[in-house]
Write a protein that holds these residues in place. Structure first.
Motif, PDB file in Angstrom:
ATOM      1  N   LEU A 583       0.832  -1.051   0.062  1.00 28.62           N
ATOM      2  CA  LEU A 583      -0.009   0.174  -0.058  1.00 28.62           C
ATOM      3  C   LEU A 583       0.774   1.191  -0.306  1.00 28.62           C
ATOM      4  N   ASN A 584       1.866   1.198   0.803  1.00 31.63           N
ATOM      5  CA  ASN A 584       3.022   2.377   0.986  1.00 31.63           C
ATOM      6  C   ASN A 584       3.609   2.393  -0.618  1.00 31.63           C
ATOM      7  N   THR A 585       3.948   1.360  -1.345  1.00 35.79           N
ATOM      8  CA  THR A 585       4.392   1.628  -2.644  1.00 35.79           C
ATOM      9  C   THR A 585       3.645   2.244  -3.774  1.00 35.79           C
ATOM     10  N   VAL A 586       2.273   1.664  -3.650  1.00 36.17           N
ATOM     11  CA  VAL A 586       1.191   2.128  -4.776  1.00 36.17           C
ATOM     12  C   VAL A 586       0.821   3.604  -4.369  1.00 36.17           C
ATOM     13  N   SER A 587       0.977   4.150  -2.854  1.00 41.67           N
ATOM     14  CA  SER A 587       0.757   5.496  -2.523  1.00 41.67           C
ATOM     15  C   SER A 587       1.753   6.443  -3.395  1.00 41.67           C
ATOM     16  N   ALA A 588       3.064   5.898  -3.527  1.00 41.88           N
ATOM     17  CA  ALA A 588       4.051   6.849  -3.984  1.00 41.88           C
ATOM     18  C   ALA A 588       3.747   7.023  -5.599  1.00 41.88           C
ATOM     19  N   LEU A 589       3.059   6.174  -6.135  1.00 40.37           N
ATOM     20  CA  LEU A 589       2.556   6.443  -7.492  1.00 40.37           C
ATOM     21  C   LEU A 589       2.070   7.859  -7.725  1.00 40.37           C
ATOM     22  N   LYS A 590       1.552   8.403  -6.610  1.00 37.17           N
ATOM     23  CA  LYS A 590       1.044   9.873  -6.842  1.00 37.17           C
ATOM     24  C   LYS A 590       1.908  10.745  -7.495  1.00 37.17           C
ATOM     25  N   ASP A 591       3.370  10.343  -6.964  1.00 38.87           N
ATOM     26  CA  ASP A 591       4.229  11.442  -7.201  1.00 38.87           C
ATOM     27  C   ASP A 591       5.063  11.340  -8.513  1.00 38.87           C
ATOM     28  N   VAL A 592       4.659  10.299  -9.279  1.00 40.41           N
ATOM     29  CA  VAL A 592       5.216   9.943 -10.417  1.00 40.41           C
ATOM     30  C   VAL A 592       4.864  10.728 -11.532  1.00 40.41           C
ATOM     31  N   ASN A 593       5.768  11.027 -12.701  1.00 46.57           N
ATOM     32  CA  ASN A 593       5.398  11.775 -13.889  1.00 46.57           C
ATOM     33  C   ASN A 593       5.497  11.269 -15.063  1.00 46.57           C
ATOM     34  N   VAL A 594       4.326  10.512 -15.517  1.00 45.39           N
ATOM     35  CA  VAL A 594       4.513   9.737 -16.700  1.00 45.39           C
ATOM     36  C   VAL A 594       4.796  10.190 -17.993  1.00 45.39           C
ATOM     37  N   ASN A 595       4.419  11.853 -17.987  1.00 48.64           N
ATOM     38  CA  ASN A 595       4.575  12.203 -19.345  1.00 48.64           C
ATOM     39  C   ASN A 595       5.902  12.434 -19.773  1.00 48.64           C
ATOM     40  N   GLN A 596       6.858  12.274 -19.152  1.00 46.97           N
ATOM     41  CA  GLN A 596       8.299  12.271 -19.634  1.00 46.97           C
ATOM     42  C   GLN A 596       8.585  10.896 -20.129  1.00 46.97           C
ATOM     43  N   LEU A 597       8.215   9.809 -19.930  1.00 42.98           N
ATOM     44  CA  LEU A 597       8.426   8.542 -20.422  1.00 42.98           C
ATOM     45  C   LEU A 597       8.197   8.568 -21.980  1.00 42.98           C
ATOM     46  N   PRO A 598       9.091   7.857 -22.438  1.00 44.99           N
ATOM     47  CA  PRO A 598       9.234   7.552 -24.041  1.00 44.99           C
ATOM     48  C   PRO A 598       7.816   6.686 -24.204  1.00 44.99           C
ATOM     49  N   GLU A 599       7.510   6.790 -25.340  1.00 41.78           N
ATOM     50  CA  GLU A 599       6.165   6.036 -25.938  1.00 41.78           C
ATOM     51  C   GLU A 599       5.944   4.631 -25.381  1.00 41.78           C
ATOM     52  N   LYS A 600       6.791   3.812 -25.774  1.00 41.34           N
ATOM     53  CA  LYS A 600       6.926   2.401 -25.230  1.00 41.34           C
ATOM     54  C   LYS A 600       6.814   2.034 -23.701  1.00 41.34           C
ATOM     55  N   GLU A 601       7.940   2.856 -23.066  1.00 45.24           N
ATOM     56  CA  GLU A 601       8.014   2.810 -21.463  1.00 45.24           C
ATOM     57  C   GLU A 601       6.531   3.111 -20.991  1.00 45.24           C
ATOM     58  N   ARG A 602       6.105   4.140 -21.539  1.00 46.76           N
ATOM     59  CA  ARG A 602       4.599   4.744 -21.168  1.00 46.76           C
ATOM     60  C   ARG A 602       3.538   3.684 -21.241  1.00 46.76           C
ATOM     61  N   LEU A 603       3.471   2.858 -22.244  1.00 47.81           N
ATOM     62  CA  LEU A 603       2.658   2.003 -22.498  1.00 47.81           C
ATOM     63  C   LEU A 603       2.694   0.699 -21.547  1.00 47.81           C
ATOM     64  N   ALA A 604       4.238   0.287 -21.339  1.00 53.54           N
ATOM     65  CA  ALA A 604       4.499  -0.581 -20.327  1.00 53.54           C
ATOM     66  C   ALA A 604       4.165  -0.420 -19.200  1.00 53.54           C
ATOM     67  N   PHE A 605       4.145   0.951 -18.609  1.00 59.24           N
ATOM     68  CA  PHE A 605       3.916   1.422 -17.230  1.00 59.24           C
ATOM     69  C   PHE A 605       2.288   1.207 -17.075  1.00 59.24           C
ATOM     70  N   PHE A 606       1.608   1.657 -17.941  1.00 59.33           N
ATOM     71  CA  PHE A 606       0.205   1.654 -17.757  1.00 59.33           C
ATOM     72  C   PHE A 606      -0.373   0.153 -17.808  1.00 59.33           C
ATOM     73  N   LEU A 607       0.066  -0.606 -18.574  1.00 59.43           N
ATOM     74  CA  LEU A 607      -0.264  -2.017 -18.328  1.00 59.43           C
ATOM     75  C   LEU A 607       0.185  -2.554 -17.167  1.00 59.43           C
ATOM     76  N   ASN A 608       1.372  -2.470 -16.728  1.00 65.03           N
ATOM     77  CA  ASN A 608       1.763  -2.814 -15.172  1.00 65.03           C
ATOM     78  C   ASN A 608       0.667  -2.282 -14.426  1.00 65.03           C
ATOM     79  N   LEU A 609       0.281  -1.053 -14.400  1.00 68.25           N
ATOM     80  CA  LEU A 609      -0.496  -0.154 -13.392  1.00 68.25           C
ATOM     81  C   LEU A 609      -1.978  -0.888 -13.414  1.00 68.25           C
ATOM     82  N   TYR A 610      -2.184  -1.201 -14.763  1.00 64.23           N
ATOM     83  CA  TYR A 610      -3.555  -2.067 -14.753  1.00 64.23           C
ATOM     84  C   TYR A 610      -3.680  -3.189 -13.970  1.00 64.23           C
TER      85      TYR A 610
END
Length: 807
Positions: A583-610
């Protein structure tokens, strides 16, 4: 509502002939009731003979199919006796007792039970009657076996509140898991009051109303104006969930970079809005905190800010261009005022304006300075170790001033005007940790002191006027270490050792036993967002310094969260500790900035987040099992991430699949959200449909941790695993073939070529996603017309996911 009730009950009786109902009589000879035969009512009935062990009450009762069929046909009535132990199980997705509602009814809104019988007790009774189902069930002729009564106390409404609150105020899971409570904790459970519940406290400015005139820019090209008034629940559909009115010619990435550069200074200058107790009116006044010189904080209403005539047009344009359309009007207001101060504070030309702003009537002279002992009745102070004037965080940028009492058993919080009903309560035996907040991790109120009170699923943040008062509370809270939590947390005894398992197997009853109210503990309706039906799950910890100097790698953080959720062998901690770390780890996701991720890394991030959100929801809310539950479930379960909020449905359809075709099923157009996000994935790839795993029995039971470097191969592997499990090929006697495709190929047919069944089939075969045998059989027929395509039904039953084993 009697006529409506009668109409509904007659409709139900038309296909449930054994139903018996009555509205009762004035003499009480026959009670108002809705009755059905017990044999057909209960989902499971287990008879345990003397000397045998009955099924554990903490687990779902499993009855054999033969037994269920027999009792449904009324062939085993002789089993009712007084010598056996009879275990009765009942589950429903339609009755939500904590919110006093009938929910998830097809084609209609949820029904508040207070519309039918007010706040009267709701009783569940098992009785035997001497009359048949068509005659009156007179009390004197009934033999009663047990009665369970439910009292509605969850919304903390005062006696003067005649209206039922808005439907959005307390949208909770439709069918929460059974709460496991220790017998000593079965008291009157108190649900936490939301910050915008008008029946909890009244919000006024010093002048009666907030003046938003300072937020109206002179440039007509500025997108969506700020709401008027101070009511968070006034949701303007034109801009809260759409960006159609946003008229800025700036790339989303460029917008996010502007936000990244501005927000730390904005939060420093205007760290929060605060609902301060107004001593003159006995109500709350909404003010905003400003840090302007001398290392001190001042508090002013927005109308006072407006009178300074600051140059605000650029600030409005900048904040409106970068903030989420789902952000509440008060939070946008805070950011705009913080931006105005941060951009003008260093200018010599506005020194005089700021000085006049500072010299006005000061709320800070009374904030956290009330004599708490005089505001509470003597009855509420019985057994109190401390009674203090504190402030509590309702969200990262919203605080409310309250009166708090500390007793041996509870930390209880009260709000004006009459301090009757507690606005929030923490059971001391549920506290796992108490700690001071450093200046770095705490909110930016330089002259105040902060304490965090942690339970398994949430952290309460308290603000004190003096360090001595904070230390007194810390010392008192530290004296009692909760034994039932220590038993599962210390990890050095037999009970703790038995709990050392991964979260992928679900949360054990022993852990849920420590949670007073799972809904309140694990779900949060944040006041800085227009939540509507959304409830935030990554809420155990607040982040008071968004986009601070310490940048978090989103890809590493989400991979860690997915490992903690899915790997059953990860770590040696007890289950309680593993749950808190997750729960602490997923709370830290509030602070991430996904806009600066490259396209493939951003898609990978959101698949994992899902997949993290799926498992998180399964752990704390439970598993959905029907199509009706899925709609509520996927639109409620939400995360706060990258300065925005999105539900599971929005993550899937508006972000991950945001550049792909909409489902072909017409009904889906009515339930799938149309929200827009500036970090939507631009990639349109049919393999994404197979990479998204909702935990259904129709999908593979394992998911990988996606990463940008090997995303192409991982998408191929996920597609192959999905189709190998789902596709069935049958050869008929006339050598024609019947190919059964998964339902997802029908729903998203437009993602496969032109969308026809043959296009889907050809694409799947061409990309070699079939096994060798099926590939060989189809190769001989794929060019002809001897193939019939059918679609398998989708199984809405769910199960927990596991990580794909690395080869």
């Amino acid at each position: 509502f009697r006529s409506l009730s009668n109409l509904l009950l007659k409709f139900v009786k038309s296909f449930a002939s054994d139903l018996h109902y009555s509205f009762g009589d004035a003499a009480g000879i026959e009670k108002a009731h809705i009755a059905v035969p017990a044999l057909q009512f209960f989902d499971s009935i287990i008879f345990t003979k003397p000397g045998e062990i009955p099924p554990p009450i903490s687990e779902i009762f499993v009855e054999s199919n033969e037994s269920i069929k027999a009792r449904m046909n009324n062939t085993n009535e002789e089993n009712w006796n007084t010598t056996d132990i009879i275990s009765l199980g009942f589950n429903t997705m339609y009755l939500d007792v904590p919110t006093w509602r009938v929910v998830s009814i097809p084609l209609t809104r949820d029904l508040d039970l207070r519309q039918f019988w007010g706040k009267s007790l709701f009783s569940m009774v098992l009785y035997e009657t001497e009359t048949d189902t068509k005659r009156r069930h007179v009390c004197k002729n009934n033999q009663y076996f047990f009665k369970i009564q439910f009292e509605f106390i969850g919304l903390n409404a005062t006696e003067s509140d005649k209206e039922i609150e808005d439907e959005d105020e307390n949208i909770l899971p439709w069918d929460k898991p059974t709460k496991l409570r220790h017998s000593s904790l079965v008291r009157r459970p108190l649900s936490r009051a939301h910050s915008n519940d008008s029946f909890i406290f009244h919000i006024e400015s010093e002048d009666g109303e907030e003046d938003d005139s300072f937020l109206n820019a002179t440039d007509t090209n500025v997108g969506f104006p700020i709401d008027e008034g101070d009511d968070e629940d006034k949701v303007d559909s034109e801009y809260f969930d759409t960006l159609q009115s946003l008229k800025v010619s700036m790339d989303p990435l460029e917008l996010s970079l502007k936000l990244d550069n501005n927000m730390p200074l904005v939060d420093e200058m205007c760290p929060a809005r605060v609902d301060i107790i107004s001593s003159s009116k006995g109500k709350h006044t909404t003010v905003y905190a400003f840090n302007i010189g001398d290392n001190a904080t001042i508090y002013r209403t927005s109308s006072q800010f407006a009178r300074c005539n600051f140059d605000k047009d650029n600030s409005i344009r900048s904040i409106e261009a970068t903030c989420s359309p789902r952000m509440s009007s008060q939070e946008r207001k805070r950011r705009i005022m913080g931006h105005v101060i941060s951009t003008t504070y260093k200018s010599d030309l506005i020194k005089q304006k700021i000085q006049s702003f500072v010299d006005w009537t000061k709320f800070e002279s009374t904030f956290l300075q009330k004599d708490a002992s005089t505001l509470l009745s003597s009855r509420k102070k019985i057994g109190a170790i401390y009674t203090s004037n504190i402030a509590r965080a309702l969200s990262e940028y919203h605080w409310v001033e309250e009166i708090a009492t500390l007793t041996d058993r509870y930390i209880t919080f009260y709000q004006p005007p009459k301090y009757k009903q507690p606005s929030h309560r923490i059971i001391r035996s549920n506290v796992v940790k108490v700690r001071k907040l450093s200046k770095v991790e705490g909110p930016q109120f330089p002259q105040h002191y902060f304490m965090a009170v942690e339970t398994i699923g949430r952290t309460a943040y308290l603000m004190f006027a003096s360090e001595d008062e904070l230390n007194s509370w810390m010392e008192a809270l530290s004296e009692q270490w909760p034994p039932q939590l220590a038993k599962l947390s210390l990890g050095d005894n037999e009970s703790a050792q038995s709990q050392k398992k991964g979260l992928s197997k679900g949360i054990s009853p022993q852990t849920l036993f420590l949670v007073d109210d799972p809904t309140e503990e694990f779900l949060h309706k944040s006041s800085i967002w227009s939540c509507k039906q959304r409830r935030i799950l990554n809420c155990r910890q607040f982040s008071f310094n968004y986009l601070s100097s310490v940048q978090i790698d989103p890809s590493i953080l989400i991979a860690d969260a997915l490992c903690r959720a899915l790997d059953p062998e990860l770590g040696e901690e007890s289950e309680v500790d593993k749950l808190q770390l997750f729960l602490n780890t997923v709370s830290a996701l509030k602070d991430v900035n996904v806009n600066q991720l490259p396209e493939k890394e951003r898609l990978a991030f959101f698949l994992n987040l899902y997949h993290v959100m799926i498992m998180h929801a399964f752990l704390v809310v439970g598993l959905p099992s029907t199509a009706f539950q899925w709609k509520s479930y996927f639109n409620m379960i939400s995360y706060q991430c990258s300065d925005d909020i999105f539900s599971l449905a929005e993550l899937e359809h508006c972000i991950i699949r945001g550049s792909m075709e909409h489902p072909t099923v017409f009904a889906s157009k009515l339930v799938i959200p149309k929200s827009q996000y500036n970090f939507v994935s631009p990639q349109a790839d049919y393999r994404i449909n197979f990479a998204l795993n909702c935990g259904s029995l129709s999908t593979p039971g394992c998911v990988p941790i996606y990463n940008g470097n090997s995303l192409e191969k991982q998408l191929d592997d996920s597609t192959t695993a999905y189709l190998e499990q789902a596709i069935k090929v049958k050869k008929k006697s006339n050598n024609s073939l019947v190919v059964y495709l998964p339902r997802v190929c029908l729903w998203y047919a437009d993602d496969f070529g032109n969308g026809s069944a043959k296009d889907v089939l050809r694409l799947i075969q061409f990309e070699k996603y079939l096994n060798d045998q099926e590939q060989k059989v189809m190769s001989s027929s794929i060019k002809g017309d001897g193939i019939t395509v059918k679609y398998l039904p989708f199984n809405f039953q769910c199960r927990n996911l596991y990580l794909v084993e690395e080869k």
